[in-house]
Design an enzyme around this catalytic site. Structure first.
Site, short mmCIF file in Angstrom:
data_model
loop_
_atom_site.label_atom_id
_atom_site.label_comp_id
_atom_site.label_asym_id
_atom_site.label_seq_id
_atom_site.Cartn_x
_atom_site.Cartn_y
_atom_site.Cartn_z
N SER A 142 0.09 -1.19 0.24
CA SER A 142 0.25 -0.04 0.26
C SER A 142 0.70 1.52 0.03
CB SER A 142 -1.16 0.06 1.47
OG SER A 142 -2.07 0.63 1.94
N TYR A 156 -1.51 -0.71 10.46
CA TYR A 156 -1.62 -0.85 8.70
C TYR A 156 -0.75 -0.20 7.84
CZ TYR A 156 -4.30 -1.01 3.91
OH TYR A 156 -3.93 -1.04 2.50
#
Length: 250
Positions: A142, A156
């Site tokens: 990501s 995350y």
């Protein structure tokens, strides 16, 4: 038909980015094993879309954070399409919510690391004995792994950073076997992920500063994954490719 005769497993393949990847690989001739976690209707719809495009696949339920369910997924793929697996795409992952560091407990840490990193590790470990020269693995990282993530997304971002490092490690370890390992690092892509964990106002603000002035779509990601699993990229391994409209350069 760049993938004719090949077998692909796509974890989290039933919706959003995973759905787009599953359909794209099938449209290029791969037999696709579509993993889903809890939404059977999404999985059925994805399989229907694969078949309507002339592709072949099966759907298999399973929690990719659990070793026994990972094994069940791969066993189902082998039973359906034979002992060789050519492609693994580790899409499973998620932000799961937003918490400041003082709100995080061990359960939160374990959840984020399990969903994003452990799932990738378990599936990679499972696939290697079934991959031969020419195999390809694509992991999903990501933009958050590059820039630390947004407010409340520290775990995350950290887990996706681990995916990037794991990708490099596996590229070194598996390269001598002829297996390539790469990762994609999407920015803001118009999926239900950002519908849930972002705000319309923030998304509009971000679009205004992207060099390309738009969010990505699932097809953008699927096209990149196809490139990375096909022979078009047969000298590319160990990369973490940013696909974010130019908002961040690595």
């Amino acid at each position: 038909m760049k993938l004719k005769g090949k077998v692909a497993i796509v974890t989290g393949g039933a919706r959003d980015l995973g759905r787009a990847v599953s359909i794209k690989l099938a449209s290029e001739g791969a037999k696709v094993v579509v993993n889903y976690f809890d939404n059977l209707e999404d999985a059925k719809e994805t399989l229907k879309m694969i078949q309507e495009n002339g592709g072949e696949g099966i759907i298999v339920q399973g929690d990719m954070t659990k070793a026994e369910e990972v094994k069940k997924l791969f066993d189902a793929g082998i039973a359906a399409f034979g002992n060789r697996i050519d492609i693994l795409v580790n899409v499973v992952g998620g932000i799961c919510g937003r918490k400041e560091i003082t709100e995080q407990d061990e359960a939160w840490y374990n959840l984020l690391m399990d969903v994003n990193m452990k799932s990738c590790w378990l599936c990679t470990r499972q696939v290697v004995p079934h991959m031969t020269n020419g195999g390809a693995i694509v992991n999903f990282s990501s933009l958050a792994a590059r820039d630390g993530g947004g407010q409340g997304a520290s775990m995350y971002a950290s887990a996706k950073g681990a995916v990037m490092t794991f990708t490099r490690s596996m590229a070194k370890e598996l390269g001598p076997k002829g297996i390539r390992v790469n990762a994609v690092a999407p920015g803001t892509i118009a999926t239900s992920f950002h519908d849930r964990f972002n705000t319309p106002e923030n998304r509009e603000k971000m679009k205004a500063i992207y060099p390309l002035r738009r969010e990505g779509d699932a097809g953008d990601i699927a096209d990149l994954v196809l490139f990375l699993v096909s022979d078009d990229s047969d000298y590319i391994t160990g990369t973490n490719i940013d696909i974010n409209g130019g908002i961040f350069f690595s």
